[in-house]
Design a protein around this motif. Structure first.
Motif, PDB file in Angstrom:
ATOM      1  N   LEU A 479      39.989  19.377  44.410  1.00 58.76           N
ATOM      2  CA  LEU A 479      40.088  20.631  45.150  1.00 58.76           C
ATOM      3  C   LEU A 479      40.727  20.354  46.505  1.00 58.76           C
ATOM      4  N   PRO A 480      41.514  21.271  47.019  1.00 58.23           N
ATOM      5  CA  PRO A 480      41.851  22.567  46.423  1.00 58.23           C
ATOM      6  C   PRO A 480      42.747  22.416  45.197  1.00 58.23           C
ATOM      7  N   ILE A 481      42.679  23.436  44.318  1.00 55.08           N
ATOM      8  CA  ILE A 481      43.565  23.457  43.150  1.00 55.08           C
ATOM      9  C   ILE A 481      44.971  23.799  43.630  1.00 55.08           C
ATOM     10  N   ARG A 482      45.924  22.954  43.281  1.00 55.36           N
ATOM     11  CA  ARG A 482      47.305  23.123  43.727  1.00 55.36           C
ATOM     12  C   ARG A 482      48.159  23.549  42.542  1.00 55.36           C
ATOM     13  N   CYS A 483      48.752  24.710  42.637  1.00 55.54           N
ATOM     14  CA  CYS A 483      49.604  25.245  41.563  1.00 55.54           C
ATOM     15  C   CYS A 483      51.060  25.144  41.996  1.00 55.54           C
ATOM     16  N   ARG A 484      51.852  24.379  41.261  1.00 56.66           N
ATOM     17  CA  ARG A 484      53.267  24.199  41.601  1.00 56.66           C
ATOM     18  C   ARG A 484      54.136  25.349  41.117  1.00 56.66           C
ATOM     19  N   ASP A 485      53.687  26.050  40.085  1.00 58.90           N
ATOM     20  CA  ASP A 485      54.511  27.128  39.530  1.00 58.90           C
ATOM     21  C   ASP A 485      53.605  28.121  38.824  1.00 58.90           C
ATOM     22  N   GLY A 486      53.738  29.371  39.187  1.00 59.78           N
ATOM     23  CA  GLY A 486      52.944  30.406  38.549  1.00 59.78           C
ATOM     24  C   GLY A 486      53.509  31.779  38.844  1.00 59.78           C
ATOM     25  N   ASN A 487      52.903  32.792  38.256  1.00 63.43           N
ATOM     26  CA  ASN A 487      53.280  34.173  38.565  1.00 63.43           C
ATOM     27  C   ASN A 487      52.024  35.032  38.605  1.00 63.43           C
ATOM     28  N   ALA A 488      52.158  36.224  39.166  1.00 63.89           N
ATOM     29  CA  ALA A 488      50.965  37.049  39.357  1.00 63.89           C
ATOM     30  C   ALA A 488      51.358  38.512  39.462  1.00 63.89           C
ATOM     31  N   LEU A 489      50.392  39.373  39.110  1.00 67.30           N
ATOM     32  CA  LEU A 489      50.547  40.820  39.249  1.00 67.30           C
ATOM     33  C   LEU A 489      49.243  41.396  39.785  1.00 67.30           C
ATOM     34  N   THR A 490      49.346  42.226  40.816  1.00 65.20           N
ATOM     35  CA  THR A 490      48.196  42.969  41.334  1.00 65.20           C
ATOM     36  C   THR A 490      48.497  44.453  41.204  1.00 65.20           C
ATOM     37  N   ALA A 491      47.660  45.167  40.472  1.00 60.76           N
ATOM     38  CA  ALA A 491      47.836  46.605  40.275  1.00 60.76           C
ATOM     39  C   ALA A 491      46.708  47.330  40.989  1.00 60.76           C
ATOM     40  N   TYR A 492      47.054  48.334  41.774  1.00 59.74           N
ATOM     41  CA  TYR A 492      46.074  49.105  42.552  1.00 59.74           C
ATOM     42  C   TYR A 492      45.857  50.470  41.900  1.00 59.74           C
ATOM     43  N   PHE A 493      44.590  50.764  41.592  1.00 64.05           N
ATOM     44  CA  PHE A 493      44.187  52.030  40.997  1.00 64.05           C
ATOM     45  C   PHE A 493      43.263  52.762  41.982  1.00 64.05           C
ATOM     46  N   THR A 494      42.946  53.989  41.659  1.00 62.92           N
ATOM     47  CA  THR A 494      41.966  54.742  42.462  1.00 62.92           C
ATOM     48  C   THR A 494      40.816  55.191  41.577  1.00 62.92           C
ATOM     49  N   THR A 495      39.642  55.327  42.193  1.00 61.89           N
ATOM     50  CA  THR A 495      38.461  55.791  41.474  1.00 61.89           C
ATOM     51  C   THR A 495      37.643  56.675  42.415  1.00 61.89           C
ATOM     52  N   HIS A 496      36.624  57.313  41.865  1.00 62.88           N
ATOM     53  CA  HIS A 496      35.786  58.187  42.679  1.00 62.88           C
ATOM     54  C   HIS A 496      35.008  57.338  43.691  1.00 62.88           C
ATOM     55  N   PRO A 497      34.950  57.743  44.963  1.00 60.81           N
ATOM     56  CA  PRO A 497      34.280  56.916  45.985  1.00 60.81           C
ATOM     57  C   PRO A 497      32.801  56.700  45.713  1.00 60.81           C
ATOM     58  N   THR A 498      32.140  57.645  45.040  1.00 65.21           N
ATOM     59  CA  THR A 498      30.719  57.477  44.734  1.00 65.21           C
ATOM     60  C   THR A 498      30.502  56.314  43.772  1.00 65.21           C
ATOM     61  N   THR A 499      31.393  56.199  42.780  1.00 60.51           N
ATOM     62  CA  THR A 499      31.293  55.098  41.825  1.00 60.51           C
ATOM     63  C   THR A 499      31.460  53.765  42.527  1.00 60.51           C
ATOM     64  N   ALA A 500      32.442  53.686  43.437  1.00 63.76           N
ATOM     65  CA  ALA A 500      32.643  52.453  44.185  1.00 63.76           C
ATOM     66  C   ALA A 500      31.458  52.164  45.091  1.00 63.76           C
ATOM     67  N   ALA A 501      30.880  53.204  45.705  1.00 66.17           N
ATOM     68  CA  ALA A 501      29.742  53.006  46.602  1.00 66.17           C
ATOM     69  C   ALA A 501      28.536  52.467  45.848  1.00 66.17           C
TER      70      ALA A 501
END
Length: 725
Positions: A479-501
């Motif tokens: 550690l730390p884990i060292r990544c020489r090559d990779g890819n990534a995706l982050t997708a942002y969604f929405t939800t009801h605030p009460t559910t998140a709370a």
């Protein structure tokens, strides 16, 4: 040898060559006349000269400017050059220009005898006639009509045999004084076109941007590529080698034991690598251009570094084989006196390359050039199928035509290989005869990856960090884990605030970051291809939060209330470097696809982590995430805005602490504001994470925006507890 069998075409070229000599003679006469007219001593003495001298001076002036004499033919010193350029802007022409233009028209006529499609096609004829008669507007209209009807590829393919002549005619006859020198070089065969024939922009001003001392690193070919390499030396075998390694930024060197038992070496240099200039590979577009224009380029210097690393004995015999830009690069090596002092360059064979104005440093080097008349790349130095000059009588030149007129297909190494195999047996046999010393068993092969400049050592500097071992049931992991090559995706969604709370209740974190009254949910997936912990894929689902609560400055009279960062300030904070970021994602649950990472997960980010098959397929246009028994997210990403990969900050709540994990990244990301992906939770699945996604209302949802990174490096260390307030 030039494939020219039509006696009428030969006669036209002979006449065109004689007109070039006449034009040069007229130009020299104009230079002498201009020198006399602008002689400083003569100009000072003229007011005091006898009356009889004045008519002589006027006669010289008329001879230089009168259209019935030399025409507007000022040339020579600075004053004459400025005067000539001013005349060119006004449309004045000299007799030498007119003679030279006639020579170019004869060359076009000679090519048309062997390529009747040039005169039988009315659209091509319209363009050629407009260019030859100095009708700019008509030439532009004809070119636009041709491009609209045939497309750029077909238009260039059809014009290729006379491309240089048409450009030279335009440059000679237009009113742009900046391209006149280039027009004369092309039309007289005196040298490489020093500037763009249309605008007059200097070629060297562009080529000089291709900087770098050149570098080469040994690499191994794939098993399939290795089996395709030739095992005995021959022209077809060498060209097959170039086809095998392809335009991938690589070169190849082979050692061959000749019939006499002597070990000789062959350098294989492929053509230009597809894509935009990248500042890393000398085989990119800029590298191809500089190899053709300059006498030394990062490509040729990288090839020299490869040969040095390969280690042939001093003075060992060396054959150079190159296609396209590779042909120009190997000719740069052949004309380098220092290189030819270290090595004995016996052969230089260029296929489809612009090398007419390159000259070997060693006169014993045998040169062969093979070009397809519909291949436009060899004409970029200004000399093509229409040339009337025998620039290299001591070279073996094959200039041929076939039924394939479509560029760039006719330029590919595979097409040249097929032509040499089936259509040019005489040329093939003659070159093979000259290559007899290299027709033996291949005893060694080594491929090289070429660079503009030496690359940084592997993992330097981003991944060069202190490490410490951690024991797991599956073994020790650094550690730390060292990544020489990779890819990534982050997708942002929405939800009801009460559910998140509800999910944040009791954690001491929150409230959730909101947008338009909806809580923000992030789904992050990454494929880590080459890491210090092996390759693995990870998936995280979390609620975006401003971070742990902050505390205002205390006063003597009252304790400071807890302050939470407003949601509107979370967005800029999400783009800060992870080590300076307060906001992050509260991880609801995570998943990985390897047991070692599942074992390390409590230390790396904490929370609930499941072991399940995962797959991420990501391109610049689309994404496809599959998590077995959990979800599928796929679709098009749409246009993206470039930015640096912001990394990832995660929070989890343990029994007595809040853990903060930090993923540091290096790479170029793209922010997609209008993705068309859709998330589908696996139907009938009872997986806990699938149930949580349904609870958040994300089954069938589309993301608000996405952040993608197709290539990146990452550092992930253990999570640390957030100090209590």
């Amino acid at each position: 040898m030039t494939t020219e069998n039509d006696p009428a075409a030969r006669q036209l070229r002979t006449t065109a060559r004689e007109l070039v000599d006449i034009a040069i003679t007229i130009q020299n006469a104009a230079a002498h006349t201009t020198a006399a007219l602008t002689d400083t001593a003569l100009l000072r003495a003229l007011p005091h000269a006898p009356t009889a001298a004045h008519p002589a001076y006027r006669a010289l002036l008329r001879a230089t400017t009168n259209t019935h004499g030399l025409g507007y033919a000022f040339t020579g010193n600075r004053l004459a050059t400025a005067t000539a350029k001013a005349g060119a802007i006004l449309g004045a022409e000299s007799l030498a220009v007119r003679v030279l233009a006639t020579s170019l028209r004869l060359r076009i006529a000679a090519v048309a005898l062997t390529h009747p499609e040039l005169t039988e096609d009315p659209m091509l004829t319209r363009l050629i006639n407009a260019a030859a008669t100095d009708r700019d507007l008509e030439a532009i209209r004809a070119l636009r009509a041709l491009l609209k009807d045939r497309g750029a590829v077909h238009a260039l393919s059809q014009l290729a045999p006379i491309f240089g002549e048409v450009l030279a005619l335009r440059a000679l006859l237009d009113e742009n004084p900046l391209n006149d020198t280039t027009a004369w070089l092309i039309a007289t065969g005196k040298g490489f076109a020093t500037a763009d024939p249309i605008t007059g922009m200097s070629n060297k001003a562009i080529a000089i941007l291709d900087t770098g001392q050149g570098a080469a690193h040994r690499i191994e070919l794939t098993a399939t590529e290795s089996t395709r390499l030739c095992t005995r030396g021959s022209l077809l075998g060498f060209l097959t080698n170039i086809s095998t390694i392809g335009t991938t930024g690589r070169a190849l060197i082979q050692s061959i034991q000749g019939p006499d038992g002597v070990i000789r070496h062959v350098l294989h240099a492929p053509g230009m690598r597809a894509g935009r200039p990248d500042g890393q590979s000398p085989q990119d577009l800029l590298g191809a251009f500089s190899s053709a224009v300059l006498t030394s380029s990062p490509y040729s210097r990288a090839l020299a570094e490869a040969i040095t690393d390969y280690g042939p004995p001093p003075g060992a015999e060396l054959a150079l084989i190159g296609h396209s830009a590779g042909g120009a690069a190997i000719m740069n090596l052949a004309q380098d006196p220092d290189f030819c002092t270290r090595h004995t360059v016996t052969h230089a064979i260029a296929i489809g390359s612009p090398i007419d104005f390159k000259h070997p440093a060693d006169p014993r080097t045998w040169i062969a050039s093979i070009t397809n008349q519909h291949d436009i790349i060899p004409t970029l130095d200004g000399q093509g199928a229409g040339t009337c000059f025998d620039l290299h009588p001591d070279w073996y030149v094959v200039d041929y035509g076939d039924s394939t007129h479509l560029f760039p297909h006719c330029h590919s190494i595979d097409h040249y290989l097929a032509n040499i195999t089936h259509d040019l047996p005489e040329a093939r046999d003659l070159i093979d005869q000259r290559l007899t010393p290299f027709q033996g068993q291949v005893v060694r092969s080594q491929a090289y990856l070429l660079f503009d400049r030496p690359p940084d050592p592997d993992q330097f500097p981003f991944l060069t960090v202190p490490t410490h071992p951690v024991d797991t049931p599956e073994g020790t992991v650094e550690l730390p884990i060292r990544c020489r090559d990779g890819n990534a995706l982050t997708a942002y969604f929405t939800t009801h605030p009460t559910t998140a709370a509800d999910l944040l209740e009791g954690t001491g974190l929150g409230p959730a970051t909101q947008i338009a009254g909806r809580a923000l949910i992030a789904i992050h997936a990454a494929w880590n291809r080459h890491t210090s912990a092996g390759h693995y894929t990870e998936l995280h689902v979390g609620i975006v939060i401003p971070g742990p609560p902050r505390q205002r400055t205390r006063t003597p009279t009252r304790p400071a209330p807890l302050r939470r960062r407003p949601s509107l300030t979370t967005w800029p904070d999400l783009l800060r470097a992870p080590d300076r970021r307060h906001s992050g994602t509260f991880l609801i649950a995570s998943a990985v696809n390897t047991t070692p990472l599942r074992t390390l997960a409590p230390q790396l980010w904490g929370g609930h982590t499941y072991l399940t098959p995962l797959e991420l397929q990501l391109t610049t246009r689309s994404a496809h995430i599959t998590a077995s028994q959990i979800l599928t997210l796929r679709g098009r990403l749409g246009p993206g805005l470039p930015l640096n990969d912001p990394g990832l900050v995660g929070y989890t709540h343990e029994t007595d602490a809040v853990l903060r994990s930090c993923l540091r990244t290096r790479g170029q990301a793209r922010l997609h504001p209008a993705p068309t992906l859709r998330l589908a939770v696996e139907p009938q699945s009872t997986h806990p994470l699938a149930n949580q996604l349904r609870q958040l209302g994300l089954d069938g949802a589309r993301p608000l925006l996405c952040l993608s990174t197709t290539t990146r490096q990452t550092l992930r260390d253990t999570a640390v507890p957030v100090p209590p307030i």
